[in-house]
Structures are given as C-alpha cells and as structure tokens.
Design an enzyme around this catalytic site. Structure first.
Site, mmCIF file in Angstrom:
data_model
loop_
_atom_site.group_PDB
_atom_site.id
_atom_site.type_symbol
_atom_site.label_atom_id
_atom_site.label_comp_id
_atom_site.label_asym_id
_atom_site.label_seq_id
_atom_site.Cartn_x
_atom_site.Cartn_y
_atom_site.Cartn_z
ATOM 1 N N ARG A 84 0.835 -1.206 0.000
ATOM 2 C CA ARG A 84 0.000 0.000 0.000
ATOM 3 C C ARG A 84 0.873 1.262 0.000
ATOM 4 N NH1 ARG A 84 -4.074 0.037 4.472
ATOM 5 N NH2 ARG A 84 -4.989 1.643 3.154
ATOM 6 N N HIS B 111 -6.377 7.629 11.962
ATOM 7 C CA HIS B 111 -6.023 6.208 11.850
ATOM 8 C C HIS B 111 -4.555 6.000 11.475
ATOM 9 C CE1 HIS B 111 -10.501 4.867 11.228
ATOM 10 N NE2 HIS B 111 -10.204 5.145 12.471
ATOM 11 N N CYS C 206 8.395 3.098 16.534
ATOM 12 C CA CYS C 206 9.328 2.179 17.186
ATOM 13 C C CYS C 206 8.613 1.404 18.282
ATOM 14 C CB CYS C 206 10.501 2.965 17.765
ATOM 15 S SG CYS C 206 11.629 1.924 18.703
ATOM 16 N N CYS D 82 14.768 1.242 14.510
ATOM 17 C CA CYS D 82 14.428 2.643 14.752
ATOM 18 C C CYS D 82 15.656 3.528 14.549
ATOM 19 C CB CYS D 82 13.912 2.775 16.190
ATOM 20 S SG CYS D 82 13.659 4.469 16.712
ATOM 21 N N GLY E 118 -17.297 10.634 1.957
ATOM 22 C CA GLY E 118 -16.721 9.372 1.483
ATOM 23 C C GLY E 118 -16.381 8.378 2.567
ATOM 24 N N THR E 119 -17.246 8.256 3.561
ATOM 25 C CA THR E 119 -17.003 7.244 4.593
ATOM 26 C C THR E 119 -18.286 6.460 4.827
ATOM 27 O OG1 THR E 119 -16.307 6.842 6.874
ATOM 28 C CG2 THR E 119 -17.292 9.012 6.433
ATOM 29 N N SER E 120 -18.138 5.142 4.986
ATOM 30 C CA SER E 120 -19.304 4.257 4.989
ATOM 31 C C SER E 120 -20.032 4.200 6.327
ATOM 32 C CB SER E 120 -18.879 2.845 4.599
ATOM 33 O OG SER E 120 -17.992 2.327 5.574
ATOM 34 N N LEU F 114 -21.008 8.569 -2.167
ATOM 35 C CA LEU F 114 -21.507 7.979 -3.408
ATOM 36 C C LEU F 114 -22.902 7.395 -3.206
ATOM 37 C CD1 LEU F 114 -20.403 7.682 -6.223
ATOM 38 C CD2 LEU F 114 -19.416 5.481 -5.575
ATOM 39 N N ALA G 275 -17.148 12.370 -4.951
ATOM 40 C CA ALA G 275 -16.485 13.399 -4.143
ATOM 41 C C ALA G 275 -15.902 14.511 -5.014
ATOM 42 C CB ALA G 275 -15.385 12.761 -3.296
#
Ligand code: OAD
Length: 238
Positions: free
Chosen positions: A66, A116, A124, A143, A182-184, A208, A225
């Site tokens: 990701r 989040h 670390c 670290c 845009g959050t469910s 959406l 959006a």
C-alpha cells in the site's frame, strides 16, 4: 420540499471528516466497496495487533504494497477543494481523516489530523518514537532514533485507540458545520462523530451512496467526491 438551511456566518467553525471515498477517484482502493481491500484480505490477518504478533511478515508485506501504491496516485479535485476552503475560511477549520494515504497532505491541507495513522510513518516498538518511513519496512527494520527497537507501521489497527481524539471531540462540540465525506459509517468512533456535535450544528453527508449512518445527518448528498466537494466549497465561499 424542505427549505434550504440559512447561510453559515463567515466565523462559523467547520469540522470535515473524510474517508476512503475521497481518495477513490485518485485510484486508492476503498475498504468496503465491491473490489475493496477487505474483500481481498481478511482484516483479522493484517490490521490487528494480534495479526502483527502472529505474522509480522504478512502485515509488513500488506502495508509495503500500500505504501508503494502511493507513488502512483495524486490528489484529486476533492482534496484540492478542501485546501481552498481551509485557506479562505476565516473561522476555525479542522480536517479529520480516517485515511492513511498522504493525499490531503500533498494537496496542501494543514489543519489536518490523521486519526487512523499514516502509511508514510513508522513507530518504534521500543522507544515509541514516530518517524517518517517512505520505503519498505520489515522485521529487520530498526528505529533510527534509539537504533535498537523494531518498527511497526504507524497505523491504528482494530482494537487500538484512534489518534487525536481529544482535539477532535473538542472541535466537534463547538463546531457549526460538520461534513462527512466518502465514509461508509462502519467504523467507530468516526461513525459516531455526527452524534457528538452540539445541538445547533448543521450536519451534512457527501457520499456515493447513503452511508450506514446517513439518517443521523440533517442533509445527505449522493454523488462523487470530485463533484460534490468542489460544489460545496464554492457554496460555502459563496
Ligand atoms: P469504506 O471503504 O468503508 O467506505 C468508503 C465509502 O466511500 C463508501 O460509503 C462508498 O460509497 C464511498 N465512496 C466510494 N467512492 C466514492 C467517491 N468517488 N465519492 C464519494 N464517495 C465514495 O471506507 P471508510 O469509511 O473510510 O480503518 O473506512 C473506515 C475505516 O475502515 C478505514 O479508515 C480503515 C477501515 O478498516 C483502519 O484501517 C483502522
């Protein structure tokens, strides 16, 4: 038909919450849509502290993929419109994102809380320092501050406490407009923010399709959006 709400005074305080839907048109996969991340991976395998203890290699691989993906995407018109709003709005402004991508940052948002965590940071496990981490991470990563501690992605996993909740709830209590984009509405505490605002706050959802908590908002607008957010910003800056 209900009457449109009165225009907001220019000193009004704004809190904007964003979720994966704002980055979808940039090419970042959401979690719960048809081809979402949680359709392809079990979140119990990659997004909990237990998963990291059980199989850290797998968790690192998931976040490395990701993190690398961020190099191929760019902020879109919705991210940029929020920067324009922040720059021009004379009252208080706070952007809270559940997204761990850096698209709001790259667009130029400043009053921004990543509740989040952030893909491009590492934490670390020894001294707990959070550092920038643009590349891959693995079980041998150490670290750069204490030189001995192993690293984990700076991501809030399920069963962990989101970041910045004190300033977020303070801002929610006194805000005049709360907008969720845009959050469910599946993940708390963010899904409950709409219930945490004061009694005079205007609440608006842009998504959406109606989220799980759409009925808690005074107004909900359906669409993409990149269309809805610039239109709202134009409306607010009037
Ligand atoms: P979800 O994947 O649950 O929801 C994305 C929402 O965006 C859905 O309601 C879609 O309808 C909407 N959407 C998709 N494309 C859109 C577009 N172009 N314009 C507007 N809306 C669009 O993502 P989140 O609600 O952000 O947490 O998920 C919340 C949390 O669950 C994430 O932060 C993550 C995940 O598990 C952690 O990893 C801790």
């Amino acid at each position: 038909m209900s009457r449109p709400p009165p225009p907001l005074p220019r000193e009004a305080r704004l809190v904007i919450l964003t979720g994966a839907g704002i980055s979808a048109e940039s090419g970042v996969r959401t979690f719960r849509d048809g081809d979402g991340l949680w359709e392809r991976h079990r979140l119990e395998d990659v997004a909990t502290p237990e998963a990291f203890r059980r199989d850290p290699d797998l968790v690192h691989r998931f976040y490395n993929e990701r993190r690398r993906g961020l190099a191929t995407v760019e902020p879109n018109a919705a991210h940029r419109a929020l920067v324009q709003l922040e720059a021009a709005w004379p009252g208080e402004f706070l952007l809270v994102t559940q997204n761990v991508d850096d698209l709001h940052d790259r667009a130029g948002s400043r009053q921004l809380l990543h509740m989040h965590g952030e893909l491009l940071k590492g934490r670390c496990l020894g001294c707990r320092t959070v550092v920038d981490w643009p590349g891959d991470m693995d079980c041998d990563s150490r670290c750069p501050v204490c030189a001995t501690g192993a690293m984990r992605p700076h991501i809030v996993w399920f069963h962990e406490l989101p970041l910045g909740l004190d300033p977020i709830y303070e801002a929610l209590e006194r805000c005049d407009l709360f907008v969720a984009i845009g959050t469910s509405g599946h993940v708390h505490p963010a899904a409950g923010f709409v219930e945490a605002v004061g009694p005079r706050c205007r609440t608006l959802e842009l998504n959406l399709e109606p989220s799980r908590v759409a009925s808690a908002f005074q107004e909900a607008r359906s669409g993409r959006a990149t269309e809805l957010v610039p239109a709202l910003v134009a409306e607010l800056l009037g």
